[in-house]
Write an enzyme that holds these catalytic residues in place. Structure first.
Site, PDB file in Angstrom:
ATOM      1  N   HIS A 193      15.253  -3.880 -18.836  1.00  0.00           N
ATOM      2  CA  HIS A 193      16.407  -4.759 -18.582  1.00  0.00           C
ATOM      3  C   HIS A 193      16.045  -6.229 -18.414  1.00  0.00           C
ATOM      4  O   HIS A 193      16.939  -7.058 -18.233  1.00  0.00           O
ATOM      5  CB  HIS A 193      17.172  -4.307 -17.336  1.00  0.00           C
TER       6      HIS A 193
HETATM    7  C1  UD1 Z   1      19.522  -8.569 -11.945  1.00  0.00           C
HETATM    8  C2  UD1 Z   1      18.399  -9.437 -11.403  1.00  0.00           C
HETATM    9  C3  UD1 Z   1      17.063  -8.828 -11.753  1.00  0.00           C
HETATM   10  C4  UD1 Z   1      16.982  -7.380 -11.322  1.00  0.00           C
HETATM   11  C5  UD1 Z   1      18.170  -6.613 -11.861  1.00  0.00           C
HETATM   12  C6  UD1 Z   1      18.132  -5.228 -11.288  1.00  0.00           C
HETATM   13  C7  UD1 Z   1      18.903 -11.827 -11.368  1.00  0.00           C
HETATM   14  C8  UD1 Z   1      18.644 -13.134 -12.020  1.00  0.00           C
HETATM   15  N1  UD1 Z   1      18.415 -10.759 -12.001  1.00  0.00           N
HETATM   16  O1  UD1 Z   1      19.442  -8.599 -13.344  1.00  0.00           O
HETATM   17  O2  UD1 Z   1      16.025  -9.548 -11.109  1.00  0.00           O
HETATM   18  O3  UD1 Z   1      15.797  -6.834 -11.819  1.00  0.00           O
HETATM   19  O4  UD1 Z   1      19.378  -7.256 -11.456  1.00  0.00           O
HETATM   20  O5  UD1 Z   1      18.846  -4.306 -12.000  1.00  0.00           O
HETATM   21  O6  UD1 Z   1      19.499 -11.772 -10.327  1.00  0.00           O
HETATM   22  N2  UD1 Z   1      26.347  -5.444 -15.390  1.00  0.00           N
HETATM   23  C9  UD1 Z   1      27.270  -4.436 -15.388  1.00  0.00           C
HETATM   24  N3  UD1 Z   1      27.508  -3.814 -14.210  1.00  0.00           N
HETATM   25  C10 UD1 Z   1      26.905  -4.143 -13.029  1.00  0.00           C
HETATM   26  C11 UD1 Z   1      25.963  -5.182 -13.071  1.00  0.00           C
HETATM   27  C12 UD1 Z   1      25.687  -5.821 -14.255  1.00  0.00           C
HETATM   28  O7  UD1 Z   1      27.847  -4.094 -16.409  1.00  0.00           O
HETATM   29  O8  UD1 Z   1      27.182  -3.516 -11.996  1.00  0.00           O
HETATM   30  C13 UD1 Z   1      26.040  -6.105 -16.688  1.00  0.00           C
HETATM   31  C14 UD1 Z   1      26.927  -7.311 -16.986  1.00  0.00           C
HETATM   32  O9  UD1 Z   1      27.169  -7.337 -18.350  1.00  0.00           O
HETATM   33  C15 UD1 Z   1      26.053  -8.469 -16.603  1.00  0.00           C
HETATM   34  C16 UD1 Z   1      24.663  -7.961 -16.960  1.00  0.00           C
HETATM   35  O10 UD1 Z   1      24.690  -6.573 -16.673  1.00  0.00           O
HETATM   36  O11 UD1 Z   1      26.364  -9.654 -17.268  1.00  0.00           O
HETATM   37  C17 UD1 Z   1      23.548  -8.618 -16.176  1.00  0.00           C
HETATM   38  O12 UD1 Z   1      23.775  -8.492 -14.781  1.00  0.00           O
HETATM   39  P1  UD1 Z   1      23.142  -9.539 -13.743  1.00  0.00           P
HETATM   40  O13 UD1 Z   1      23.456  -9.097 -12.370  1.00  0.00           O
HETATM   41  O14 UD1 Z   1      23.521 -10.932 -14.110  1.00  0.00           O
HETATM   42  O15 UD1 Z   1      21.611  -9.450 -14.029  1.00  0.00           O
HETATM   43  P2  UD1 Z   1      20.670  -8.182 -14.218  1.00  0.00           P
HETATM   44  O16 UD1 Z   1      20.202  -8.168 -15.617  1.00  0.00           O
HETATM   45  O17 UD1 Z   1      21.342  -6.965 -13.708  1.00  0.00           O
HETATM   46  N1  UDP Z   2      16.530   2.942 -10.537  1.00  0.00           N
HETATM   47  C1  UDP Z   2      17.510   3.918 -10.305  1.00  0.00           C
HETATM   48  N2  UDP Z   2      18.211   4.409 -11.360  1.00  0.00           N
HETATM   49  C2  UDP Z   2      18.002   3.991 -12.642  1.00  0.00           C
HETATM   50  C3  UDP Z   2      17.003   3.013 -12.870  1.00  0.00           C
HETATM   51  C4  UDP Z   2      16.305   2.500 -11.808  1.00  0.00           C
HETATM   52  O1  UDP Z   2      17.726   4.317  -9.162  1.00  0.00           O
HETATM   53  O2  UDP Z   2      18.691   4.480 -13.548  1.00  0.00           O
HETATM   54  C5  UDP Z   2      15.782   2.388  -9.403  1.00  0.00           C
HETATM   55  C6  UDP Z   2      14.291   2.470  -9.492  1.00  0.00           C
HETATM   56  O3  UDP Z   2      13.828   3.726  -9.051  1.00  0.00           O
HETATM   57  C7  UDP Z   2      13.850   1.325  -8.596  1.00  0.00           C
HETATM   58  C8  UDP Z   2      14.968   0.323  -8.753  1.00  0.00           C
HETATM   59  O4  UDP Z   2      16.044   1.002  -9.366  1.00  0.00           O
HETATM   60  O5  UDP Z   2      13.784   1.688  -7.232  1.00  0.00           O
HETATM   61  C9  UDP Z   2      14.491  -0.796  -9.588  1.00  0.00           C
HETATM   62  O6  UDP Z   2      15.564  -1.596  -9.915  1.00  0.00           O
HETATM   63  P1  UDP Z   2      15.634  -2.378 -11.291  1.00  0.00           P
HETATM   64  O7  UDP Z   2      14.698  -1.790 -12.262  1.00  0.00           O
HETATM   65  O8  UDP Z   2      17.066  -2.433 -11.640  1.00  0.00           O
HETATM   66  O9  UDP Z   2      15.191  -3.847 -10.859  1.00  0.00           O
HETATM   67  P2  UDP Z   2      13.772  -4.544 -10.594  1.00  0.00           P
HETATM   68  O10 UDP Z   2      12.972  -3.644  -9.713  1.00  0.00           O
HETATM   69  O11 UDP Z   2      13.144  -4.804 -11.909  1.00  0.00           O
HETATM   70  O12 UDP Z   2      14.139  -5.817  -9.951  1.00  0.00           O
END
Ligand code: UD1
Ligand code: UDP
Length: 372
Positions: A193
């Site tokens: 992601h």
């Molecule tokens: C964010 C964090 C990242 C973290 C990740 C965990 C920032 C800059 N990035 O990235 O560090 O690793 O979360 O998963 O804060 N969306 C949905 N549903 C949701 C949330 C997001 O559909 O509940 C989709 C939307 O299209 C959105 C995109 O995901 O635009 C990105 O979401 P966003 O929260 O901006 O950043 P992440 O890529 O999730």
């Molecule tokens: N995780 C989860 N379900 C999923 C994918 C990830 O519960 O389908 C958990 C994973 O075990 C870890 C956390 O989400 O504890 C990591 O979050 P993510 O990868 O979204 O963000 P990052 O750690 O890169 O910030």
């Protein structure tokens, strides 16, 4: 003591439960969800699964541009800080929720605690790197998960007081360990992601091409961001790769534990792979969790399919030192925060500025041996 504690995205939610329980034992936690993540599987489902209390506030920030997300979350957090008047604001990790909380605390003149301080990827096009660096600069208490993170903070000569606590994600996983049965069968588990892996069709197609070289079928719980991009660009996904909806934390742990290998660009998943003793291939050119690489359990393969294929069959190292601590980071964090608040409330020549380093409830900031 009153701690206003900020969560916003999935990894913050997952790591929050042990810290929340430890804070409840020594004071009051006001839990504030910025609402950055909002899908059931990314937010409320994870809160229920990890046993985190229901947040007192959900600020409903949702998906927006980075600048809008930061601005709106800071504004709404400022209102809550003004209303609740906490002793400290606690943020964790490196998301937009983290930096919003840090900025709101600084603007209100409330001391800031950063859990998971000191991580550095040195990658300029990562919003998380910018979030971490800015948050560390604003924090009065810098709680580093590892000795390496502490060294990064010392190198930057930051003003905050530094403690090495261990990683609360290790507490979370250890609390689940006895209850998790590994999922059955031969498979590789994958998650993707990161912005730079998903913002360009060519790069995301290369990620998928790497995974198609797995010797075992691939199970891939998809972040909504990645699912949207694969659909929008109509990318080719090998039938070898099974795309899943995001799974609950307990299901994720079972999938991780049972996997022959894990391929990921997630910070949390790299650490969990290490904690389970499952070899990890990181689909990035760099990582902030460098100890997982130096111990030989994690290989940075970028999006090089040959490097991926070569690394996926490599034997695992014989040693796996406890680089993320002893599973007691959360009570240590609570004790350090309580001591800090106490010193703020009753400054005296004997206590002002005295870090808790000598206390038995904390790893001292020079305790590299203790952490490992
Ligand atoms: C964010 C964090 C990242 C973290 C990740 C965990 C920032 C800059 N990035 O990235 O560090 O690793 O979360 O998963 O804060 N969306 C949905 N549903 C949701 C949330 C997001 O559909 O509940 C989709 C939307 O299209 C959105 C995109 O995901 O635009 C990105 O979401 P966003 O929260 O901006 O950043 P992440 O890529 O999730
Ligand atoms: N995780 C989860 N379900 C999923 C994918 C990830 O519960 O389908 C958990 C994973 O075990 C870890 C956390 O989400 O504890 C990591 O979050 P993510 O990868 O979204 O963000 P990052 O750690 O890169 O910030």
């Amino acid at each position: 003591m009153r701690v206003l504690s900020v969560i916003g995205a999935r990894p913050e939610i997952i790591q929050a439960a042990p810290v929340s329980a430890a804070l409840a034992a020594v004071g009051e936690e006001i839990l504030v969800h910025t609402g950055q993540h909002y899908d059931e599987a990314m937010s409320d489902g994870q809160i229920a699964d990890t046993g985190l209390p229901k947040p007192h506030y959900n600020l409903g920030v949702g998906s927006r541009t980075r600048a809008q997300q930061l601005g709106l979350a800071q504004k709404r957090l400022a209102e809550v800080i003004d209303q609740e008047r906490p002793d400290v604001v606690l943020v964790r990790g490196d998301t937009n929720a983290t930096l919003s909380g840090a900025r709101a605390a600084a603007a209100a003149g409330v001391p800031l605690v950063h859990v998971e301080a000191g991580l550095r990827s040195r990658r300029k096009d990562m919003p998380e790197e910018s979030n971490r660096v800015q948050t560390d600069r604003l924090a009065q208490l810098l709680l580093a998960p590892t000795a390496g993170a502490r060294r990064n903070l010392l190198d930057e000569e930051l003003a905050g007081e530094i403690h090495v606590t261990g990683d609360p994600l290790c507490d979370t996983l250890e609390q689940w360990r006895a209850r998790i049965q590994p999922a059955g069968g031969d498979y590789l588990l994958a998650t993707v992601h990161r912005n730079y892996n998903t913002d360009h069709p060519e790069r995301l197609q290369e990620v998928l091409a790497c995974l198609a070289r797995s010797p075992w079928p691939v199970l891939m719980p998809l972040h909504p961001r990645t699912r949207a991009r694969i659909t929008e660009w109509d990318l080719q996904v090998s039938p070898w790769i099974r795309l899943l909806a995001p799974v609950s934390y307990s299901r994720m742990l079972a999938l991780e534990r049972g996997a022959n290998a894990i391929a990921t660009d997630s910070g949390g998943v790299q650490r969990e792979a290490y904690m389970w003793g499952v070899p990890c291939l990181t689909l990035r050119e760099e990582t902030e969790w460098t100890d997982t690489v130096s111990t030989g359990w994690n290989t940075l393969v970028g999006v090089d399919a040959d490097a991926f294929q070569e690394a996926v069959g490599r034997p695992t190292p014989s040693k796996r030192p406890p680089i993320f601590g002893d599973g007691r980071a959360a009570p240590r964090i609570a004790a350090i925060v309580a001591d800090f608040i106490h010193r703020q409330a009753s400054p005296s020549p004997a206590t002002t500025g005295r870090p808790l380093a000598a206390s038995s409830s904390s790893f001292s900031s020079s305790s590299e041996e203790v952490v490992v």
